[in-house]
Design a protein around this motif. Structure first.
Motif, PDB file in Angstrom:
ATOM      1  N   ALA A 170       7.470   7.404  -1.259  1.00  0.00           N
ATOM      2  CA  ALA A 170       6.264   8.177  -0.945  1.00  0.00           C
ATOM      3  C   ALA A 170       5.865   8.004   0.515  1.00  0.00           C
ATOM      4  CB  ALA A 170       5.123   7.757  -1.860  1.00  0.00           C
ATOM      5  N   ALA A 171       5.997   6.764   1.031  1.00  0.00           N
ATOM      6  CA  ALA A 171       5.643   6.520   2.426  1.00  0.00           C
ATOM      7  C   ALA A 171       6.565   7.292   3.364  1.00  0.00           C
ATOM      8  CB  ALA A 171       5.712   5.029   2.722  1.00  0.00           C
ATOM      9  N   ASP A 172       7.846   7.403   2.991  1.00  0.00           N
ATOM     10  CA  ASP A 172       8.829   8.088   3.843  1.00  0.00           C
ATOM     11  C   ASP A 172       8.731   9.604   3.735  1.00  0.00           C
ATOM     12  OD1 ASP A 172       9.862   5.686   4.752  1.00  0.00           O
ATOM     13  OD2 ASP A 172      11.469   5.620   3.259  1.00  0.00           O
ATOM     14  N   TRP A 173       8.476  10.113   2.517  1.00  0.00           N
ATOM     15  CA  TRP A 173       8.625  11.545   2.286  1.00  0.00           C
ATOM     16  C   TRP A 173       7.369  12.242   1.785  1.00  0.00           C
ATOM     17  CZ3 TRP A 173      12.600  13.433   4.611  1.00  0.00           C
ATOM     18  CH2 TRP A 173      13.728  12.624   4.803  1.00  0.00           C
ATOM     19  N   GLY A 174       6.321  11.491   1.456  1.00  0.00           N
ATOM     20  CA  GLY A 174       5.119  12.118   0.941  1.00  0.00           C
ATOM     21  C   GLY A 174       4.028  12.336   1.967  1.00  0.00           C
ATOM     22  N   GLU A 175       4.268  11.933   3.189  1.00  0.00           N
ATOM     23  CA  GLU A 175       3.253  12.012   4.224  1.00  0.00           C
ATOM     24  C   GLU A 175       3.183  13.429   4.803  1.00  0.00           C
ATOM     25  OE1 GLU A 175       0.149  11.060   6.408  1.00  0.00           O
ATOM     26  OE2 GLU A 175       1.052   9.670   4.989  1.00  0.00           O
ATOM     27  N   LEU A 176       1.961  13.922   4.972  1.00  0.00           N
ATOM     28  CA  LEU A 176       1.734  15.274   5.490  1.00  0.00           C
ATOM     29  C   LEU A 176       1.303  15.300   6.949  1.00  0.00           C
ATOM     30  CD1 LEU A 176      -0.299  16.634   2.443  1.00  0.00           C
ATOM     31  CD2 LEU A 176       2.078  17.211   2.991  1.00  0.00           C
ATOM     32  N   GLY A 177       1.036  14.130   7.531  1.00  0.00           N
ATOM     33  CA  GLY A 177       0.452  14.107   8.863  1.00  0.00           C
ATOM     34  C   GLY A 177      -1.055  14.252   8.783  1.00  0.00           C
ATOM     35  N   PRO A 178      -1.725  14.351   9.917  1.00  0.00           N
ATOM     36  CA  PRO A 178      -3.208  14.331   9.952  1.00  0.00           C
ATOM     37  C   PRO A 178      -3.829  15.661   9.541  1.00  0.00           C
ATOM     38  CG  PRO A 178      -2.337  14.542  12.167  1.00  0.00           C
ATOM     39  CD  PRO A 178      -1.140  14.352  11.275  1.00  0.00           C
ATOM     40  N   THR A 216     -10.160  21.702  -7.423  1.00  0.00           N
ATOM     41  CA  THR A 216     -11.197  20.683  -7.288  1.00  0.00           C
ATOM     42  C   THR A 216     -10.590  19.323  -6.969  1.00  0.00           C
ATOM     43  OG1 THR A 216     -12.613  21.884  -8.831  1.00  0.00           O
ATOM     44  CG2 THR A 216     -13.124  19.553  -8.482  1.00  0.00           C
ATOM     45  N   ARG A 217      -9.475  18.992  -7.627  1.00  0.00           N
ATOM     46  CA  ARG A 217      -8.795  17.730  -7.323  1.00  0.00           C
ATOM     47  C   ARG A 217      -8.364  17.690  -5.853  1.00  0.00           C
ATOM     48  NH1 ARG A 217      -7.638  14.999 -12.117  1.00  0.00           N
ATOM     49  NH2 ARG A 217      -7.614  16.322 -13.991  1.00  0.00           N
ATOM     50  N   GLU A 218      -7.901  18.825  -5.348  1.00  0.00           N
ATOM     51  CA  GLU A 218      -7.503  18.884  -3.943  1.00  0.00           C
ATOM     52  C   GLU A 218      -8.705  18.633  -3.038  1.00  0.00           C
ATOM     53  OE1 GLU A 218      -5.218  21.965  -0.929  1.00  0.00           O
ATOM     54  OE2 GLU A 218      -6.847  22.704  -2.214  1.00  0.00           O
ATOM     55  N   MET A 219      -9.845  19.261  -3.333  1.00  0.00           N
ATOM     56  CA  MET A 219     -11.031  19.070  -2.500  1.00  0.00           C
ATOM     57  C   MET A 219     -11.493  17.613  -2.522  1.00  0.00           C
ATOM     58  SD  MET A 219     -13.355  19.956  -0.405  1.00  0.00           S
ATOM     59  CE  MET A 219     -12.964  21.705  -0.236  1.00  0.00           C
ATOM     60  N   LEU A 220     -11.506  16.999  -3.687  1.00  0.00           N
ATOM     61  CA  LEU A 220     -11.901  15.589  -3.776  1.00  0.00           C
ATOM     62  C   LEU A 220     -10.924  14.712  -3.001  1.00  0.00           C
ATOM     63  CD1 LEU A 220     -12.982  15.366  -7.529  1.00  0.00           C
ATOM     64  CD2 LEU A 220     -14.419  15.734  -5.499  1.00  0.00           C
ATOM     65  N   TRP A 221      -9.656  15.083  -2.999  1.00  0.00           N
ATOM     66  CA  TRP A 221      -8.641  14.349  -2.233  1.00  0.00           C
ATOM     67  C   TRP A 221      -8.878  14.512  -0.734  1.00  0.00           C
ATOM     68  CZ3 TRP A 221      -4.405  16.514   0.635  1.00  0.00           C
ATOM     69  CH2 TRP A 221      -3.433  15.594   1.033  1.00  0.00           C
ATOM     70  N   PHE A 222      -9.228  15.714  -0.284  1.00  0.00           N
ATOM     71  CA  PHE A 222      -9.570  15.907   1.126  1.00  0.00           C
ATOM     72  C   PHE A 222     -10.661  14.924   1.549  1.00  0.00           C
ATOM     73  CE2 PHE A 222      -8.412  20.724   1.104  1.00  0.00           C
ATOM     74  CZ  PHE A 222      -7.092  20.429   1.392  1.00  0.00           C
ATOM     75  N   LEU A 223     -11.662  14.773   0.704  1.00  0.00           N
ATOM     76  CA  LEU A 223     -12.818  13.944   1.066  1.00  0.00           C
ATOM     77  C   LEU A 223     -12.476  12.455   1.144  1.00  0.00           C
ATOM     78  CD1 LEU A 223     -15.606  15.764  -0.973  1.00  0.00           C
ATOM     79  CD2 LEU A 223     -15.279  15.787   1.516  1.00  0.00           C
ATOM     80  N   THR A 224     -11.329  12.055   0.612  1.00  0.00           N
ATOM     81  CA  THR A 224     -10.896  10.656   0.766  1.00  0.00           C
ATOM     82  C   THR A 224     -10.266  10.408   2.124  1.00  0.00           C
ATOM     83  OG1 THR A 224      -8.635  10.941  -0.088  1.00  0.00           O
ATOM     84  CG2 THR A 224     -10.402  10.564  -1.706  1.00  0.00           C
ATOM     85  N   GLY A 225      -9.836  11.471   2.818  1.00  0.00           N
ATOM     86  CA  GLY A 225      -9.133  11.318   4.081  1.00  0.00           C
ATOM     87  C   GLY A 225      -7.667  10.997   3.923  1.00  0.00           C
ATOM     88  N   ASP A 226      -7.167  10.955   2.698  1.00  0.00           N
ATOM     89  CA  ASP A 226      -5.758  10.631   2.441  1.00  0.00           C
ATOM     90  C   ASP A 226      -4.868  11.744   2.980  1.00  0.00           C
ATOM     91  OD1 ASP A 226      -3.473   9.432   1.479  1.00  0.00           O
ATOM     92  OD2 ASP A 226      -3.924   9.761  -0.651  1.00  0.00           O
ATOM     93  N   THR A 227      -3.672  11.379   3.421  1.00  0.00           N
ATOM     94  CA  THR A 227      -2.727  12.367   3.939  1.00  0.00           C
ATOM     95  C   THR A 227      -1.362  12.260   3.275  1.00  0.00           C
ATOM     96  OG1 THR A 227      -2.061  10.906   5.759  1.00  0.00           O
ATOM     97  CG2 THR A 227      -3.877  12.439   6.195  1.00  0.00           C
ATOM     98  N   ASN A 228      -1.280  11.528   2.173  1.00  0.00           N
ATOM     99  CA  ASN A 228      -0.023  11.398   1.442  1.00  0.00           C
ATOM    100  C   ASN A 228      -0.207  12.044   0.075  1.00  0.00           C
ATOM    101  OD1 ASN A 228       2.152  10.045  -0.298  1.00  0.00           O
ATOM    102  ND2 ASN A 228       2.642   9.262   1.739  1.00  0.00           N
ATOM    103  N   ILE A 229       0.817  12.761  -0.381  1.00  0.00           N
ATOM    104  CA  ILE A 229       0.685  13.530  -1.621  1.00  0.00           C
ATOM    105  C   ILE A 229       0.769  12.663  -2.875  1.00  0.00           C
ATOM    106  CG2 ILE A 229       1.621  15.599  -0.549  1.00  0.00           C
ATOM    107  CD1 ILE A 229       4.238  15.047  -2.113  1.00  0.00           C
ATOM    108  N   ARG A 230       0.997  11.359  -2.749  1.00  0.00           N
ATOM    109  CA  ARG A 230       1.243  10.525  -3.936  1.00  0.00           C
ATOM    110  C   ARG A 230       0.093  10.601  -4.934  1.00  0.00           C
ATOM    111  NH1 ARG A 230       1.445   4.479  -5.200  1.00  0.00           N
ATOM    112  NH2 ARG A 230       3.159   4.333  -6.714  1.00  0.00           N
ATOM    113  N   GLU A 231      -1.134  10.487  -4.470  1.00  0.00           N
ATOM    114  CA  GLU A 231      -2.279  10.512  -5.374  1.00  0.00           C
ATOM    115  C   GLU A 231      -2.421  11.873  -6.052  1.00  0.00           C
ATOM    116  OE1 GLU A 231      -5.324   9.497  -7.711  1.00  0.00           O
ATOM    117  OE2 GLU A 231      -4.104   8.118  -6.502  1.00  0.00           O
ATOM    118  N   LEU A 232      -2.152  12.950  -5.316  1.00  0.00           N
ATOM    119  CA  LEU A 232      -2.197  14.279  -5.921  1.00  0.00           C
ATOM    120  C   LEU A 232      -1.129  14.423  -7.000  1.00  0.00           C
ATOM    121  CD1 LEU A 232      -2.747  16.659  -2.870  1.00  0.00           C
ATOM    122  CD2 LEU A 232      -4.406  16.060  -4.633  1.00  0.00           C
TER     123      LEU A 232
END
Length: 318
Positions: free
Chosen positions: A129-137, A73-89
């Protein structure tokens, strides 16, 4: 020759989960062994379908092993933010996406670091996180900010406003429920190479019949043992949220898989799970209706009557 699988007529009638177990058994016993992108190898068949009625709070939550539905559920809510960095997860203790950035970091730097320490560093260090936590679009970016382009001078194009597919679907269901265009698409061909992992659960289509919202999810690639229990929960969860926002009752959740597979190193999990029988009928209560599809919080969801059998673990193929 690949074969089509349909599990709407289980040999074990009654409990919804037999569809999942039947699919697992058939792929394990009849699947074609193939080498895959990860180098692990799979047993695979092509084409599967399962159907679940979500009336009265029902959800396709697997009971023959523990599924951490709050993590999904946390992952789905994160998808809905449009975020692409794993830091918040990572900050929420949700490590679903950490394997891919961690593997990239180790591969490109040669530094040996545990997954736990890598995640902690992602949370503590914004530059790291900016350098290594980004997943792309990945998923969320395509769902709520699909890129668009508009003509500029001299035959050139400039970036236009992003397309929020989720908002468009909710608005469409409210105002034109009989449309056949209620679709959320993640497969942006132009941006696949920039994604840590191209979308597996790629296409969602919604349909209204007699005041009930139905959803069909097409999944191009499906890890039955580890991924599918999360995918079933998440897809039905998205359907439930959209139904509430559109003023509709939840209807049928239809899951369709393309390449459905089991990894060869998941043998212990598969054989253990196939010895178990499903029991219980867990339900989901959506406690609050926020003003927007983007306003849900983890505390808005409560599951009842879920007493799963013990967790079964296996390695993730990256």
């Amino acid at each position: 020759m690949e074969m089509s699988i349909s599990h709407t007529d289980s040999a074990h009638p009654g409990h919804y989960e037999w569809q999942y177990l039947d699919l697992m058994r058939r792929v394990w016993e009849q699947g074609h062994e193939r080498m895959d992108r990860t180098g692990v190898g799979t047993r695979s068949l092509f084409g599967a379908m399962m159907r679940f009625d979500l009336a009265d709070g029902a959800m396709p939550l697997i009971t023959t092993k523990r599924v951490y539905w709050k993590t999904a559920t946390r992952e789905m809510l994160w998808f809905l933010t449009g975020d692409t960095n794993i830091r918040e997860l990572c900050a929420q203790g949700c490590e679903i996406w950490t394997d891919w950035p961690h593997a990239r970091f180790v591969r490109e730097t040669g530094e040996e670091i545990s997954m736990e320490d890598f995640s902690a560093r992602i949370v503590a260090d914004t530059d790291f996180a900016a350098d290594w936590g980004e997943l792309g679009p990945v998923y969320g970016k395509q769902w709520v900010d699909w890129p668009s382009y508009e003509p500029a001078e001299d035959g050139l194009f400039r970036k236009g406003p992003g397309v929020n597919q989720v908002s468009a679907v909710v608005d469409g269901l409210r105002n034109n429920p009989s449309s056949r265009r209620h679709i959320i698409e993640g497969w942006n061909v132009a941006e696949l190479d920039g994604m840590a992992l191209p979308p597996c659960h790629k296409t969602y289509q919604f349909h209204v019949g007699e005041g009930r919202l139905n959803c069909a999810l097409y999944q191009r690639s499906c890890d039955i043992a580890l991924g599918l229990p999360f995918n079933l929960w998440s897809g039905a969860l998205l359907q439930r949220m959209i139904a509430q926002q559109a003023g509709l009752e939840p209807g049928e959740f239809v899951w369709m898989g393309g390449d459905v597979h089991l990894y060869l190193n998941h043998a212990d999990l598969v054989e253990a799970q196939l010895q178990r029988e499903p029991a219980g009928n867990p339900t989901l209560d959506v406690i609050r209706k926020p003003d927007s599809i983007f306003g849900y919080r983890i505390d808005d969801f409560a599951v009842s009557n879920y007493e799963p059998q013990p967790a079964l673990k296996a390695p993730v193929a990256v």
